[in-house]
Design an enzyme around this catalytic site. Structure first.
Site, PDB file in Angstrom:
ATOM      1  CG  HIS A  84      -1.870   1.168   1.244  1.00 50.34           C
ATOM      2  ND1 HIS A  84      -2.924   1.246   2.111  1.00 50.34           N
ATOM      3  CD2 HIS A  84      -1.894   2.321   0.524  1.00 50.34           C
ATOM      4  CE1 HIS A  84      -3.570   2.407   1.913  1.00 50.34           C
ATOM      5  NE2 HIS A  84      -2.953   3.075   0.964  1.00 50.34           N
TER       6      HIS A  84
ATOM      7  CG  HIS B  37       2.195   8.622   2.539  1.00 47.26           C
ATOM      8  ND1 HIS B  37       1.714   9.005   3.767  1.00 47.26           N
ATOM      9  CD2 HIS B  37       1.147   8.062   1.879  1.00 47.26           C
ATOM     10  CE1 HIS B  37       0.435   8.686   3.858  1.00 47.26           C
ATOM     11  NE2 HIS B  37       0.063   8.118   2.725  1.00 47.26           N
TER      12      HIS B  37
ATOM     13  CD  GLU C 176       0.328   5.489  -0.893  1.00 48.76           C
ATOM     14  OE1 GLU C 176       1.087   5.473   0.099  1.00 48.76           O
ATOM     15  OE2 GLU C 176      -0.908   5.623  -0.776  1.00 48.76           O
TER      16      GLU C 176
END
Length: 201
Positions: free
Chosen positions: A17, A70, A66
């Protein structure tokens, strides 16, 4: 299970993920995702980090999300300070953990019968020497079992495995990150029977 889901042939193995820093105050939001920087990683990315929700698009939407959310924060660490390092290191950690073979070795595999969450937890803790965070979809109405949805491993800044215990001041990053349709993943209950489905209907 999402209404707009065009997932084709979901993989029959655990995939990535993301790689999320807990503290996210130093994010460089102007650092835009550039897929050409990870072209050498492409075949591994498609295999181990697939976008199962947007299968018909150019397949990079999930990675862009992502990175934007992040990766640009993780890049404060030298070992993750480029797209190539961030995605490459996540793939490396995935291979190192090798969750698929750990669960198979322990005889924990997708099944139509239920598991006890404590058995799954004990197996993982015994194998890795640390406690991961296991997340589930809560039982649907009229059902008694939760469904295993995600297994989160925690690392130190040196990227060594550590226990996943909430540290003081840790952002509740995960809760806002993944919503499956209207369902939300949350930490699994130890007392509910646990379904590890071979296929999501």
């Amino acid at each position: 299970q999402m209404s707009a889901n065009d997932c084709q042939d979901p993989p029959q193995y655990w995939t990535i993920h993301g790689l999320w820093p807990d503290k996210t105050e130093d994010c460089n939001r102007t650092w835009h995702f550039n897929v050409t920087e990870i072209k050498d990683l492409m075949s591994d990315m498609r295999h181990y980090w697939p976008d199962v929700l947007h299968s018909s698009l150019n397949r990079t939407q999930f990675w862009k999300h992502e990175w934007d959310k992040h990766g640009t924060c993780a890049a404060t660490l030298q070992v993750l300070n480029s797209q190539k390092k961030y995605f490459g290191k996540a793939l490396e950690l995935y291979q190192h953990i090798d969750l698929n073979s750990c669960l198979l070795k322990a005889g924990i595999k997708p099944s139509s019968s239920y598991y006890q969450m404590t058995d799954i937890k004990e197996t993982l803790t015994r194998f890795y020497g640390v406690t991961p965070k296991i997340q589930c979809l809560p039982p649907e109405e009229g059902e008694k079992a939760q469904t295993i949805g995600q297994i989160e491993f925690c690392f130190t800044k040196e990227l060594q495995l550590r226990n996943c215990t909430a540290l003081k001041g840790e952002s509740n990053q995960m809760q806002a990150d993944l919503k499956l349709g209207t369902e939300e993943l949350s930490v699994c209950s130890d007392s509910l029977p646990t379904y590890y489905p071979s296929q999501v209907q």
